[in-house]
Design an enzyme around this catalytic site. Structure first.
Site, short mmCIF file in Angstrom:
data_model
loop_
_atom_site.label_atom_id
_atom_site.label_comp_id
_atom_site.label_asym_id
_atom_site.label_seq_id
_atom_site.Cartn_x
_atom_site.Cartn_y
_atom_site.Cartn_z
N ASN A 187 0.84 -1.20 0.00
CA ASN A 187 0.00 0.00 0.00
C ASN A 187 0.87 1.24 0.00
OD1 ASN A 187 -0.46 1.93 2.50
ND2 ASN A 187 0.13 -0.08 3.35
N PHE A 210 -1.76 8.02 4.66
CA PHE A 210 -2.57 8.59 5.76
C PHE A 210 -3.88 9.20 5.25
CE2 PHE A 210 1.17 9.56 8.93
CZ PHE A 210 1.34 8.21 9.13
N SER A 213 5.48 5.16 8.76
CA SER A 213 4.87 4.92 7.45
C SER A 213 5.84 5.35 6.36
CB SER A 213 3.56 5.69 7.31
OG SER A 213 3.12 5.63 5.96
N ASN A 243 4.92 6.09 3.38
CA ASN A 243 4.12 6.70 2.32
C ASN A 243 3.86 8.19 2.49
OD1 ASN A 243 3.81 4.13 1.03
ND2 ASN A 243 2.30 3.61 2.62
N THR A 244 4.42 8.79 3.54
CA THR A 244 4.41 10.24 3.71
C THR A 244 5.85 10.71 3.62
OG1 THR A 244 2.43 10.24 5.11
CG2 THR A 244 3.87 12.16 5.26
N LYS A 253 5.56 3.58 17.14
CA LYS A 253 5.57 2.55 16.09
C LYS A 253 6.72 2.82 15.14
CE LYS A 253 2.59 -0.02 12.96
NZ LYS A 253 1.18 -0.25 12.54
N ASN A 273 6.12 -1.44 11.37
CA ASN A 273 5.26 -1.02 10.26
C ASN A 273 5.63 -1.83 9.02
OD1 ASN A 273 3.51 0.63 8.63
ND2 ASN A 273 3.85 2.32 10.05
#
Length: 358
Positions: free
Chosen positions: A110, A114, A173, A175-176, A211, A240
């Site tokens: 993915n 967020f 994450s 993805n940011t 995390k 993660n």
């Protein structure tokens, strides 16, 4: 094979993964889900950072981003639910398509970024369940365009301090852009300092967890451990999704950018968990995440050093009957191995896992 495996999953897997996720949330919110009987195996219970967990199996952040279905998930047998990641302002996330199944690998990639409805929407839903039982944690993050990302985490503490069972500070994450930079020693120390100061200003003391990513090298992992211990946070979640790509059957989908989760993440995340357990010692509560899809994989994660475990991708592939099956399976493992309680299994194979290579 279960009804989910033989009938429902093939239908869901014919449609876009993100659309299937949305449909699953609607089904759960309608009440169409199995419920686990109230009789529980007391050997599976844990008391950690002031909370009584009926069992060690939780649902990870990402499934219920907007706090829409914590109670149905708890009713299905999960010992705790973590909603989010939530950011102060609603944001759409990254362009679609941004979620991909690797069916033969039992994995998911993915790059959602967020996507969520923001603090206000999540708070309304959590406020509506005030007074209900069950442990519901809140995973907080920063908006993509925030000028002061740490201020966004502080805002999360301030918004949910009267409702959250615990907080998870998500700096892992992939993805940011730039978010994982907050795991560096100096940045992490400042982040945790401000977050914990904000927590201590509130009327109730809510546990704060961190995390982290599975992709850190030995030095990076040691830095996180040092800061976590020095700042006195309540626990750490390892880990993660990963930006690495182990050998996968679905090589074409593996080329998609984003974080990889599910079965392919199990080995890496478990090794990092065990190494982190060695760094922090036996007392700091750790939650193991990554590739958990059965009682056996949950027990392996606990044996490597996890006090609790969380799953998400395993739930996608295993279906609604998975929590109950895992709880029954953990009880059988305790019986078979002659272990009095799940708490006594924590870390019994830390050395073994920490010595492995990913």
């Amino acid at each position: 094979m279960s009804a989910f495996g033989s009938l429902v999953r093939p239908l869901l897997f014919r449609i876009d993964p993100e659309l299937a996720h949305g449909l699953s949330i609607k089904v759960l919110s309608s009440g169409l889900h199995p419920s686990v009987r109230p009789d529980r195996d007391p050997r599976l219970a844990r008391k950690l950072f002031g909370l009584d967990f009926p069992n060690p199996i939780g649902i990870a952040a990402g499934l219920d981003k907007n706090a829409e279905v914590p109670d149905p998930l708890l009713a299905m047998g999960f010992g705790f639910v973590e909603i989010g990641t939530v950011t102060p302002l609603a944001q759409p996330g990254n362009p679609k398509p941004r979620m991909f199944r690797l069916v033969e690998d039992h994995g998911v990639i993915n790059r959602l970024g967020f996507n969520n409805e923001g603090h206000a929407a999540a708070r309304r839903r959590l406020e509506a369940r005030r007074g209900k039982s069950g442990i519901v944690g809140v995973n907080i993050g920063a908006n993509k365009d925030a000028t002061d990302r740490i201020a966004d985490y502080v805002a999360g503490i301030e918004t949910f301090s009267d409702l959250a069972s615990y907080f998870t500070v998500n700096v892992s994450s992939p993805n940011t852009p730039g978010l994982r930079d907050l795991q560096a020693r100096g940045a992490l120390d400042e982040l945790l300092s401000r977050v914990l100061e904000a927590r201590d200003r509130q009327s109730r003391r809510v546990p704060v967890l961190l995390k982290i990513a599975p992709d850190m090298d030995e030095a990076g992992l040691a830095d996180v451990a040092d800061v976590a211990l020095a700042r006195g946070i309540d626990g750490v979640i390892v880990s993660n999704t990963t930006i690495s790509r182990p050998k996968l059957i679905d090589g074409a989908t593996a080329k998609e950018a984003g974080g990889l989760s599910g079965r392919p993440l199990f080995r890496l995340s478990t090794i990092q968990l065990a190494r982190f357990r060695k760094l922090v010692g036996p007392d700091l509560p750790l939650i193991g995440v990554g590739g958990i899809e059965s009682a056996e994989t949950a027990f392996a994660k606990i044996a490597a050093g996890a006090d609790l475990v969380q799953l998400y991708s395993g739930f996608v592939y295993g279906g609604p009957g998975l929590p109950a099956a895992m709880l029954a399976g953990l009880s059988r493992i305790l019986d078979r191995r002659g272990i009095p309680s799940i708490a006594e299994a924590v870390g019994i194979e830390t050395e073994k896992w920490a010595s492995e290579t990913a």
